[in-house]
Structures are given as C-alpha cells and as structure tokens.
Design an enzyme around this catalytic site. Structure first.
Site, short mmCIF file in Angstrom:
data_model
loop_
_atom_site.label_atom_id
_atom_site.label_comp_id
_atom_site.label_asym_id
_atom_site.label_seq_id
_atom_site.Cartn_x
_atom_site.Cartn_y
_atom_site.Cartn_z
N GLU A 1 -6.61 -10.26 -1.23
CA GLU A 1 -6.83 -9.65 0.49
C GLU A 1 -8.57 -10.00 -0.44
O GLU A 1 -9.44 -9.27 0.59
CB GLU A 1 -6.58 -8.97 0.99
CG GLU A 1 -5.31 -8.94 1.31
CD GLU A 1 -4.62 -7.66 1.97
OE1 GLU A 1 -5.65 -6.57 2.73
OE2 GLU A 1 -3.37 -6.94 2.08
N ASN B 1 2.10 -5.39 -3.46
CA ASN B 1 0.57 -5.69 -2.62
C ASN B 1 -0.31 -3.92 -2.54
O ASN B 1 0.32 -3.53 -2.04
CB ASN B 1 0.50 -6.48 -1.44
CG ASN B 1 -0.90 -6.59 -0.89
OD1 ASN B 1 -1.83 -7.43 -2.05
ND2 ASN B 1 -1.42 -6.78 -0.10
N HIS C 1 -11.24 -6.24 -2.37
CA HIS C 1 -12.01 -6.04 -1.09
C HIS C 1 -12.70 -4.79 -1.89
O HIS C 1 -12.84 -3.60 -2.03
CB HIS C 1 -11.58 -4.70 -0.27
CG HIS C 1 -10.31 -5.22 0.35
ND1 HIS C 1 -10.60 -6.23 1.57
CD2 HIS C 1 -9.07 -4.77 0.83
CE1 HIS C 1 -9.29 -6.56 1.89
NE2 HIS C 1 -8.16 -5.58 1.52
N GLU D 1 1.03 -0.94 0.06
CA GLU D 1 -0.26 0.08 0.05
C GLU D 1 1.09 1.71 0.13
O GLU D 1 0.86 2.04 0.31
CB GLU D 1 -1.10 0.33 0.89
CG GLU D 1 -1.78 -1.39 1.50
CD GLU D 1 -2.56 -0.99 2.48
OE1 GLU D 1 -2.82 -0.32 3.44
OE2 GLU D 1 -3.46 -1.98 2.22
N ASP E 1 -13.09 -10.29 -0.36
CA ASP E 1 -13.86 -10.37 0.16
C ASP E 1 -15.34 -9.24 -0.32
O ASP E 1 -14.66 -8.23 -1.23
CB ASP E 1 -13.53 -9.88 1.69
CG ASP E 1 -12.65 -8.62 1.81
OD1 ASP E 1 -12.94 -7.33 1.16
OD2 ASP E 1 -12.26 -8.55 3.46
#
Length: 687
Positions: free
Chosen positions: A288, A223, A260, A180, A290
C-alpha cells in the site's frame, strides 16, 4: 512447423483471402491460481541487459515482479485515471470493493458487483489481481461485531473466507487473509477485535487454514502497517507469528508491508526487515505504498530495497493520482492531480532499471493501437545462424527459432532438420555479430531425448520461477529448467494433453497438428496451435493450474488453407491493452509470409491489421535486403521481446523478428531444405 509435408518450391494457386472468422470466447475458467513458492535462497532473475521498459509494470516484469495500484470502481469512468491504469500497472488491488462490508453487508447475503467490475476489467487487460482483504477488524458490518458466541463467529468467518475466495478462485494471485491484527505501540501483541476477543489468538491460524482449503493455490498473506522498522515491537510480533506458523505448518506464503511512509521514506532497516521475513521462507510484498510529498529519493530507496531482496515479489502504490489518495492533502503518489508524472515516477522507474521517460504531459490516455502501424516495412540482415554439423549430427537446416534476452545474452532455441529427422538445438551469444560463431548444444543429448522434437518456444514462468520450453512431438509437449543457460538442465518431455483434442481431430483434414504457442495474462494461460488446414486453435487453463488443465479447445480463427497455414505467434503489446497475432501464410507465388491481427482479449475475436499479400506484416515485398536478397521466404520465427516472461510482451515500436529463410533456388525434399536464420528490423517505426 510440419516435418512431413513435401511442399518444396510448390506454387500455391492464387489465394482468395477470406474474411477472418473467430469464435466467441469461452467463459473464463475458475480453477486455482498460484505457482509454487520458491526456496528462500532462490534469486529472482535480473533484468536482461539492454532491455529497458518505459512503464512501471513492464519494467517490474523484467525481474519477474509486479508493480500495481489500488483501484476504485467508482473512478473507472474517468478516462485519465484508466489511461494511466492501463498503461503503467500490471497488478490491481480493489481499494474497498472486496472488504467485508462491501461483499457481505448482511449475514449470508453476498454482493460482488463492484468487485467483479474491477476483477473482470483487470483480467481483460492482462493485469494480475491481489485480493484485499478477508478478515479485518475495520470496515466490518455491525452484525459481525455483535457476535459473542465463538462457534457462531468461527462459522461466519470461515463461510466468509470460503465464499469470497471461491468467487475468485484461480483469478487472484495473492490474498490478504488477515489485515492489521497487531496492536500499535510496544506490546508486540494482537489488537483487540471481535475476532481476538471471541475466538482468541487462534483466529489467525483458523483463517489461514480455511483460506488454504478454499483456494489451495493462492498465496496467503498477512498484511499490516508500521512493520517496516526491524527494531519495532510490532514488527517483531509479526515476525514471531510468521516464524511460528512456518515451524508448525500453518499455511502462510507472504507478508505484506503497507509502507505508508512520511516524507523521509522508509526506515534505515527496511531492507533488513524484508530480508528477515524472506529468510523465514515467505515472499514479501509492498502492498500500500505512498510517501508524504512523494520525495523521489524516498521512493527510490523503497523500491531499491525491494529489488535487493529476491523474494520481494511486487509493489503496489495505494492509488494513482494525488487526488485519488486517502492522504490527498500530502500529495503522496507518483502522478499529480492532472495525471502527469511527478519526479518520483522517474526515480521509481530508474530504480527498477527502466528507461528514462521523455518529458511530457501524460494525462491523455495512450492510443489503443500502441503505435502499431497499419502497414509495416523492414530491413533484413544477411544469414546470421547456419547449421553446424558434428560427428553425430549432419544438419541440413536450422529453423523455427525462439529467442529471449536474459542476463545480457540472447538465448536461441531452434529446430534442426536432417535426413534422420528433427530435434532441437540451443545457442547463446551477447551480440548478433556473435551469433554465427556461437556453440550449438544439441538437446537430443539431454533429458529432452532423441526422436521427433520441433518448433520450440521458450519463456520464463515468473510465478513459478521456472523456464519452459514448449515444442511439438506429435502432441504438445514441454520441458522445464531452472537455468536457461544450462542446456543439460531440461526435464524430460511431458504433454499438455492426453491426446489430440476432438475439435482438432474433426477439422484437421489432411493437415498436421503443429506449432504450439503458450501465452498468459493475469488469470489464464492459452495454448494456440495450427493444423496446416486454415484453423487456429486455442485451449486455456488458469495461471495457477498451468501447465495442467488445458481445456475449452476451440477454433479461435479460420481462413482458407494457405491463408492461415501455421507458425502462429501471439504477443502482448507493451504499454497497451492489445495483443498481436501473427500467422504464416503461403502466397500466390508459393513463398512464405506473415499476416497479422490484433485483439484486446486473448479469449476474444481478432481484427485484421496487415493481413494481405499487398499489405502483409512481413513478406519479401516489404523487406529490404541491404546485404543481398538471400531469401524470398519470410517464414517461422519469433519477435525479440521486451521481456522474457509468460506474458510474451513485445515493444510497440522498433520491432525485430528472428525468422527462417533460404536460398530462393533451393528445392527438393521439404525436410532437407537449407533453412537459415536472419533478423528483420522495422524501418517505419512510429517512435
């Protein structure tokens, strides 16, 4: 398989089957763990027709991918949580336990207890491990944020990367080296952080170069979140960085897209984004995942995008149950708060090509035995594959088969025995009814060459995207091939060892070193072999070092000479934390049969399953022959696997075993016995 012994129909004396003795496993090796990066144009293998797994990780493995989850050490005491974790996922990411504030809260004082707990548990269960994360502006101790001297911060950053990576060197397949670093919004530039503000934009390059030095074999990833839409400025900023790194030789191997998503799922350009990064020569990973409210269509669209990009190597969901999620109020995961599969689960499994799951409540953990019974019964086919001689090959027997299903075909390799010696043969066919008419390709006409080659084993090394053919030559040898269907594509033989390990030489007696077998978990690869003298040997190396570095050779198990004779097979049982060992024995009637053991750890000890003449794994007394009893020997063969990769995964039920048998009245020179191949099918399956 030993070509020198002259057993023929010799009758062994009644055997007293001794209790199995197993040695304590050596410490896990700590060398490098990563395979070469495939060219951007290479394609991941398609799932073989007819092989449909019923769990996420097992189905992902069919295409050489992983399907993982984030794991919290504090939840490992929850049986529902760990039951789903062990059953469904073949990769693990520590949710917080490997971040800076968890591993180096005070300068130079490292703590790895919680991270080790997750790492060791995953390794013991054959699950691969992602490392998350080394350099991140968040969850960073205050003492790091307070540094204002560039040389000090550079040294602190390099030391942190090196120390943490060395701790897990050889055990983690991919590291989020920097996390990030890019700003939200329309700038496409780096965000403000202590690293950028003190070291400048070059801190990213420094971090990746340090990481490569710390573990030259681990895949190094950048990432980030909100880089899934190809048209966004943030996505373009990351793309420019990766393109620049590749052009200048800065080590970067993969891009992690966190994914996400809101209830609508991925943007329309998501697959374009994956493909565009992959075209730069890096892998892409969904790291990651979701999705708010867990729409089945949204999950399916996400997974399909990955499956459509060969260099999309894996998917990680960020948590197991909705109650475990950092977005728990949005119910974004594949399992509800009770641990039951949600509709999105089936959409994900189906999108990867998996089987439709039965309707059930999944909260209870699966049985540790994974449905393997304590007794087995089988039905045998007649002879399916016989020798095919030609002008230069006068074949007496075909034996020692190894088999995988891939791209809609069975691919079989076997030993050929003749008066001139042993070599290897390859054939493929779509259905067992075609096996007898398949063309035989003799591998002595290829780079594998002439001379003694026997007892093959074939598997696909998914990290390396390369097929391996393991066989014996007097040493433990192997060849590689990018295309299993091309018999001329195999490389010349190479050896796993420089010479016979000392422990084998000291125990082999009048036996022979035979029947090499390779199987890997997430961290290590193990090479098993036999000696016709009651010993099962095991060596190990790391996944990243394979095929090099096999050391720590030990006696993994031992029994009397004929009770643990040769032809060991070791498999991972699908959907369980269990491995199955088969070893060929010679019974009191002089006939070949198989005994079996299980373990939860390839480097550990083995427990008997069906291991006696009265209760064998497979022997003429528990095999029916509807087409007529063409053999009384159930000898050297191999399971029909659920996949084809280095984990050697087999179904937990409805087993099939391709084996060698022969006319019960045959005798004479062992090397010229008329072995043929038949197929056993389990008839007492529990599912």
């Amino acid at each position: 398989m030993n070509p020198l012994k002259r057993l023929g129909r010799r009758r062994a004396s009644v055997l007293s089957l001794l209790a199995l003795a197993a040695l304590v496993a050596p410490e896990a090796a700590t060398a490098a763990s990563k395979a070469p990066v495939a060219p951007a144009a290479s394609k991941a293998p398609a799932a073989p027709d007819g092989v449909r797994a019923s769990t996420l990780g097992a189905q992902a493995a069919q295409s050489g991918r992983y399907f993982g989850t984030a794991v919290a050490a504090g939840r490992l005491g929850d049986g529902t949580y760990t039951g789903i974790l062990d059953r469904e996922f073949n990769s693990v990411t520590a949710e917080n336990e490997m971040k800076w504030d968890a591993t180096e809260r005070s300068r130079g004082q490292f703590s790895f207890g919680a991270a080790d707990q997750i790492m060791n548990r995953a390794a013991a269960r054959g699950q691969r491990m992602r490392g998350h994360t080394l350099v991140w502006h968040s969850q960073l101790p205050d003492w790091v944020k307070a540094i204002r001297d560039a040389n000090t911060l550079r040294g602190v950053m390099n030391n942190h990367i090196t120390t943490v990576m060395n701790r897990y060197k050889g055990r983690i397949h991919s590291w989020d080296v920097v996390n990030e670093a890019f700003a939200d919004g329309g700038s496409g530039q780096l965000r403000g952080s202590v690293f950028r503000d003190v070291l400048g934009n070059g801190f990213l390059e420094q971090a990746f170069r340090t990481a490569r030095t710390a573990d030259p074999a681990a895949k190094l990833c950048y990432n980030d979140y909100s880089i899934e839409n190809w048209n966004d400025a943030k996505t373009q900023g990351v793309y420019r960085m990766v393109r620049d790194f590749k052009a200048r030789g800065v080590p970067i191997d993969c891009v992690g897209l966190q994914a996400h998503f809101g209830a609508g799922g991925p943007p329309a350009s998501f697959q374009t984004t994956l493909s565009s990064f992959a075209a730069l020569g890096v892998d892409v990973q969904i790291t990651e995942l979701d999705i708010a409210q867990a729409s089945p269509n949204a999950y399916a669209n996400t997974v399909r995008a990955c499956m459509n990009v060969p260099r999309c190597t894996g998917i990680t969901v960020w948590g197991i149950r909705d109650s475990d999620s950092w977005r728990s109020g949005e119910n974004p995961l594949l399992f509800d708060r009770g641990g039951n599969k949600k509709p999105a689960y089936q959409s994900v499994l189906t999108s990867m090509g998996g089987a439709r799951a039965a309707k059930q409540t999944d909260a209870p953990a699966p049985r540790s035995a994974a449905a393997l019974p304590s007794r087995f019964s089988w039905s045998s086919s007649g002879t399916l594959i016989s020798p095919k001689s030609d002008a230069t090959h006068n074949i007496a027997g075909i034996k020692d088969p190894t088999v995988v299903q891939y791209n809609g075909k069975y691919h079989v390799f076997a030993s050929t025995a003749s008066s001139s010696g042993y070599n290897l043969v390859y054939l493929n066919f779509s259905d067992w009814s075609q096996a007898g008419s398949a063309t035989h390709h003799y591998l002595d006409r290829t780079s594998i060459g002439r001379g003694y080659r026997a007892a093959p084993q074939v598997f696909y090394n998914a990290p390396q995207r390369l097929w391996y053919l393991v066989y014996q030559t007097g040493n433990a040898s192997y060849s590689t091939n990018p295309d299993i269907s091309n018999p001329n594509g195999w490389s010349a033989p190479r050896n796993f060892y420089s010479s016979m390990p000392d422990i084998i030489r000291q125990n082999i007696g009048n036996g022979h070193w035979v029947d090499m077998w390779v199987i890997c978990d997430s961290a290590n690869c193990y090479l098993f072999s036999s000696d016709d003298n009651g010993h099962l040997y095991r060596s190990q190396t790391t996944v990243g070092q394979f095929p090099n570095g096999f050391t720590n050779t030990v006696i993994a198990a031992q029994d009397s000479k004929f009770a643990m004779f040769e032809a060991s097979n070791v498999y991972k049982v699908q959907g369980s934390n269990q491995y199955l060992l088969l070893v060929e024995a010679i019974g009191s009637d002089g006939r070949r049969y198989f005994r079996s053991w299980t373990t939860s750890n390839l480097a550990g000890s083995w427990t008997q399953l069906a291991a006696s003449e009265g209760n064998p794994f497979a022997r003429s007394n528990n095999v029916a022959f509807p087409s007529g009893g063409w053999t009384r020997d159930i000898s050297h063969g191999e399971m029909i696997r659920a996949g084809y990769d280095q984990t050697l995964t087999i179904p937990s039920c409805r087993l099939q075993y391709l084996y060698q048998g022969m006319n019960p009245n045959a005798g004479g020179d062992y090397n010229l016995l008329p072995w043929r191949l038949g197929l056993l099918t389990q008839t007492n399956s529990t599912c």
